[in-house]
Structure formats: C-alpha cells, structure tokens
Design a protein around this motif. Structure first.
Motif, PDB file in Angstrom:
ATOM      1  N   ASN A  54       0.806  -1.225   0.000  1.00  0.00           N
ATOM      2  CA  ASN A  54       0.000   0.000   0.000  1.00  0.00           C
ATOM      3  C   ASN A  54       0.837   1.271   0.000  1.00  0.00           C
ATOM      4  O   ASN A  54       0.432   2.281  -0.566  1.00  0.00           O
ATOM      5  CB  ASN A  54      -0.945   0.020   1.214  1.00  0.00           C
ATOM      6  N   GLY A  83      -2.838  -4.466  -1.854  1.00  0.00           N
ATOM      7  CA  GLY A  83      -2.900  -3.035  -2.107  1.00  0.00           C
ATOM      8  C   GLY A  83      -1.883  -2.481  -3.079  1.00  0.00           C
ATOM      9  O   GLY A  83      -1.555  -1.299  -3.012  1.00  0.00           O
ATOM     10  N   ASP A 103      -7.163  -4.501  -1.050  1.00  0.00           N
ATOM     11  CA  ASP A 103      -7.030  -3.735   0.190  1.00  0.00           C
ATOM     12  C   ASP A 103      -6.676  -4.659   1.356  1.00  0.00           C
ATOM     13  O   ASP A 103      -6.736  -5.881   1.240  1.00  0.00           O
ATOM     14  CB  ASP A 103      -8.321  -2.970   0.494  1.00  0.00           C
TER      15      ASP A 103
END
Length: 115
Positions: A54, A83, A103
């Motif tokens: 992420n 992510g 996610d």
C-alpha cells in the motif's frame, strides 16, 4: 534527485504465514533489496507471504516486466499481494504463486480464515 529507499518490516507471523509491509520507492536497486529481504525470511515453516504494498510507489524507470524478480524462487511459496498499484499487481499476478487483494481488509479476511 534523491536516493530511492524502501523499508521492509514484518508485522505479523502466524503458522505458515508472514505479513510483510513495505514503504518507499520500488526501483531497480530497491527491488533487489526487497527481494533479498524476502529471501532472508524464508524458512521451512514459512511458506505464505502477505506483501502489503500500500505504501510502495513504483518508479517509472522500473518496468512491470521486471517486477517478478521481486519474488524469491520456490514452488511451495505463496504470495498474497496487498494493495499494490494496478500495474504492479497485474505483473505479479502473472506468477501462479500470487494472489492479489485490493485492500488490507480483504487480505486480512483471508489471513484470519486460515488455521
């Protein structure tokens, strides 16, 4: 132009699973660094790696075709890519050992459902 850096840290370990989070810029030198960091964490009982990307940005000079070099060799290994930017996720998903999650919540649901 600054120096590209990447930080790799283990957030959780349970059974065969290791959750690794990275942050920084993924470029040719940091790709190699992250690869060796993952290799160092491979032991007999650790076969599933959740790679939380992420907070990773891929440098434009690093082509998606080079991304599979990030992953250590080993047929028994599985990589859960969390992510990642779409181009990064697509390049890594070409490896049959990889599964991508958009996610943290969806990846955590899979992590939690395992013994």
């Amino acid at each position: 132009m600054g120096t590209a850096t990447i930080q790799v840290r283990v957030l959780a370990v349970a059974g065969t699973r290791v959750w690794v989070a990275a942050s920084g810029t993924l470029c040719v030198p940091t790709l190699r660094t992250m690869h060796y960091s993952l290799c160092a964490r491979i032991v007999d009982e650790r076969t599933q790696f959740y790679l939380d990307l992420n907070q990773v940005r891929r440098d434009d000079a690093l082509s998606p075709a080079e991304l599979p070099r990030l992953l250590p060799d080993g047929r028994r290994l599985r990589f859960h890519i969390v992510g990642a930017e779409p181009a990064t996720a697509a390049a890594l998903k070409a490896d049959a050992r990889c599964r991508a999650y958009p996610d943290v919540a969806s990846a955590w649901e899979n992590w939690s459902g395992q013994p």
